[in-house]
Design an enzyme around this catalytic site. Structure first.
Site, PDB file in Angstrom:
ATOM      1  N   ARG A 147       0.864  -1.176   0.000  1.00  0.00           N
ATOM      2  CA  ARG A 147       0.000   0.000   0.000  1.00  0.00           C
ATOM      3  C   ARG A 147       0.904   1.229   0.000  1.00  0.00           C
ATOM      4  O   ARG A 147       2.064   1.157   0.421  1.00  0.00           O
ATOM      5  CB  ARG A 147      -0.885   0.007   1.249  1.00  0.00           C
ATOM      6  CG  ARG A 147      -1.780  -1.217   1.412  1.00  0.00           C
ATOM      7  CD  ARG A 147      -2.566  -1.141   2.711  1.00  0.00           C
ATOM      8  NE  ARG A 147      -3.488  -2.269   2.891  1.00  0.00           N
ATOM      9  CZ  ARG A 147      -3.198  -3.366   3.574  1.00  0.00           C
ATOM     10  NH1 ARG A 147      -2.013  -3.479   4.159  1.00  0.00           N
ATOM     11  NH2 ARG A 147      -4.093  -4.334   3.695  1.00  0.00           N
ATOM     12  N   HIS A 240      -2.249   2.176  -6.510  1.00  0.00           N
ATOM     13  CA  HIS A 240      -2.806   0.941  -5.941  1.00  0.00           C
ATOM     14  C   HIS A 240      -2.987  -0.142  -7.005  1.00  0.00           C
ATOM     15  O   HIS A 240      -3.093  -1.326  -6.675  1.00  0.00           O
ATOM     16  CB  HIS A 240      -4.148   1.248  -5.267  1.00  0.00           C
ATOM     17  CG  HIS A 240      -4.453   0.355  -4.101  1.00  0.00           C
ATOM     18  ND1 HIS A 240      -3.707   0.349  -2.924  1.00  0.00           N
ATOM     19  CD2 HIS A 240      -5.416  -0.581  -3.922  1.00  0.00           C
ATOM     20  CE1 HIS A 240      -4.209  -0.530  -2.089  1.00  0.00           C
ATOM     21  NE2 HIS A 240      -5.239  -1.119  -2.668  1.00  0.00           N
ATOM     22  N   ARG A 243      -0.444  -2.805  -6.718  1.00  0.00           N
ATOM     23  CA  ARG A 243      -0.739  -3.810  -5.688  1.00  0.00           C
ATOM     24  C   ARG A 243      -1.726  -4.845  -6.235  1.00  0.00           C
ATOM     25  O   ARG A 243      -1.552  -6.044  -6.041  1.00  0.00           O
ATOM     26  CB  ARG A 243      -1.301  -3.120  -4.446  1.00  0.00           C
ATOM     27  CG  ARG A 243      -1.721  -4.057  -3.314  1.00  0.00           C
ATOM     28  CD  ARG A 243      -2.070  -3.221  -2.081  1.00  0.00           C
ATOM     29  NE  ARG A 243      -2.924  -3.914  -1.130  1.00  0.00           N
ATOM     30  CZ  ARG A 243      -2.474  -4.682  -0.137  1.00  0.00           C
ATOM     31  NH1 ARG A 243      -1.180  -4.887   0.004  1.00  0.00           N
ATOM     32  NH2 ARG A 243      -3.321  -5.241   0.720  1.00  0.00           N
ATOM     33  N   HIS A 266      -3.948  -9.162   4.185  1.00  0.00           N
ATOM     34  CA  HIS A 266      -5.403  -9.164   4.352  1.00  0.00           C
ATOM     35  C   HIS A 266      -5.778  -9.973   5.587  1.00  0.00           C
ATOM     36  O   HIS A 266      -5.296 -11.087   5.774  1.00  0.00           O
ATOM     37  CB  HIS A 266      -6.092  -9.791   3.135  1.00  0.00           C
ATOM     38  CG  HIS A 266      -6.086  -8.919   1.922  1.00  0.00           C
ATOM     39  ND1 HIS A 266      -6.278  -9.405   0.647  1.00  0.00           N
ATOM     40  CD2 HIS A 266      -5.910  -7.572   1.790  1.00  0.00           C
ATOM     41  CE1 HIS A 266      -6.221  -8.400  -0.220  1.00  0.00           C
ATOM     42  NE2 HIS A 266      -6.003  -7.293   0.448  1.00  0.00           N
ATOM     43  N   TYR A 275      -9.426 -11.324  -6.296  1.00  0.00           N
ATOM     44  CA  TYR A 275      -8.429 -11.438  -7.366  1.00  0.00           C
ATOM     45  C   TYR A 275      -8.592 -12.723  -8.165  1.00  0.00           C
ATOM     46  O   TYR A 275      -8.149 -12.790  -9.310  1.00  0.00           O
ATOM     47  CB  TYR A 275      -7.015 -11.350  -6.779  1.00  0.00           C
ATOM     48  CG  TYR A 275      -6.733 -10.017  -6.141  1.00  0.00           C
ATOM     49  CD1 TYR A 275      -6.604  -8.870  -6.918  1.00  0.00           C
ATOM     50  CD2 TYR A 275      -6.636  -9.877  -4.757  1.00  0.00           C
ATOM     51  CE1 TYR A 275      -6.377  -7.634  -6.332  1.00  0.00           C
ATOM     52  CE2 TYR A 275      -6.399  -8.646  -4.168  1.00  0.00           C
ATOM     53  CZ  TYR A 275      -6.275  -7.532  -4.959  1.00  0.00           C
ATOM     54  OH  TYR A 275      -6.055  -6.302  -4.384  1.00  0.00           O
TER      55      TYR A 275
END
Length: 302
Positions: A147, A240, A243, A266, A275
């Site tokens: 991040r 982002h 990422r 996470h 994803y």
């Protein structure tokens, strides 16, 4: 107490007591401020707030054009405010807990192909110190799935060049260890050994990435530099997006979901699972493209 005073105390409580991230605390503060200002307009005292008042407020937000995602954030912010008000004895119970958050539809994250990432990063002008820093910064963000805040707050003491590992301080005070590859190592070594000492001008700065004044680089600074690179490259992306691309490329390459969850930091596996839908969509698109070409070739033959 003024609204501003209450908001300041609420924000401090989120940071110091609840250990919320700065971004979460700021989001909750904004939601709380909107709600408290509405109470003033409606001439409703904080101690007299009812469930009906909360529902009327959310209906107004909806009619004002707020999305379900915004309203969901509002409810989270008002719930957090309610918890604070109960602890400070403004409320006897947290009435906001009776509110149900709408299930906001989640858009699939935008990802770049590996070629697009290469094109984006190769656009960086490395003929000057800031460019060499950017080269190391954005390569590390992509190769470790960081991040922006994690990249800005990364300490040089937590970069282990020999082991090719970094220790990242993520959301909720959680630490995780992430490996990085040869390309990131090469760019980091150049930045740490040759560029950073010049930029810090002998100052002792614990953060890895610094600006031209030798101070820790800010989120705004990272965002601004990326926008310049994006514009030059012609690749439509945000910081982002790197990422998102990191996670998708790992899964496409055969990495298991749990490992990707750990690398991204996470807390919930369901967050990582989005994803898998991206890779499924990519697979479907590739399948459709292939068979469309095959059909066209067959028609030519016939």
């Amino acid at each position: 107490m003024t609204i501003e005073g209450l908001l300041d105390q609420f924000y401090s409580d989120l940071i110091l007591v609840k250990r919320s991230s700065e971004q979460t605390a700021q989001t909750y503060r904004i939601s709380a401020e909107e709600f408290l200002n509405w109470l003033v307009v409606e001439r409703i005292k904080i101690k007299d707030v009812t469930v009906q008042n909360l529902m009327y407020y959310l209906v107004k937000r909806k009619t004002d054009g707020c999305s379900e995602l915004t309203i969901a954030k509002d409810i989270s912010g008002i719930r957090a405010l309610g918890e604070y008000l109960v602890r400070k004895q403004f409320w006897t119970e947290n009435t906001a807990l009776l509110l149900d958050r709408p299930k906001a539809s989640r858009n699939l994250p935008k990802v770049l192909s590996t070629d697009e990432v290469d094109t984006l990063l190769s656009t960086i002008d490395t003929s000057n110190d800031c460019g060499k820093r950017d080269d190391a910064l954005f390569e590390l963000i992509y190769s470790c799935g960081l991040r922006i805040s994690e990249a800005c707050e990364l300490k040089i003491a937590n970069v282990h060049m020999n082991e090719r590992l970094i220790m990242v301080h993520g959301k909720g005070d959680k630490e995780r260890i992430i490996p990085f590859g040869d390309r990131a190592a090469e760019k980091l070594e150049l930045y740490i050994n040759e560029v950073r000492p010049v930029m810090t001008k002998g100052k002792s700065v614990p953060e890895l990435f610094v600006n031209y004044q030798g101070n820790p680089i800010s989120r705004k600074g990272v965002w601004k530099r990326f926008k310049e690179i994006e514009s030059l490259s012609g690749i439509d992306a945000k910081v982002h997006t790197l990422r998102h691309s990191f996670a998708t490329h790992l899964l496409s390459g055969g990495a298991d979901l749990r490992s990707v969850q750990e690398l991204l930091g996470h807390s919930d596996l369901s967050t990582t699972q989005i994803y898998t839908h991206v890779t499924d969509d990519q697979l479907e698109a590739a399948h459709e493209k292939y068979f469309k070409i095959s059909d066209e070739l067959q028609e030519i033959k016939e």
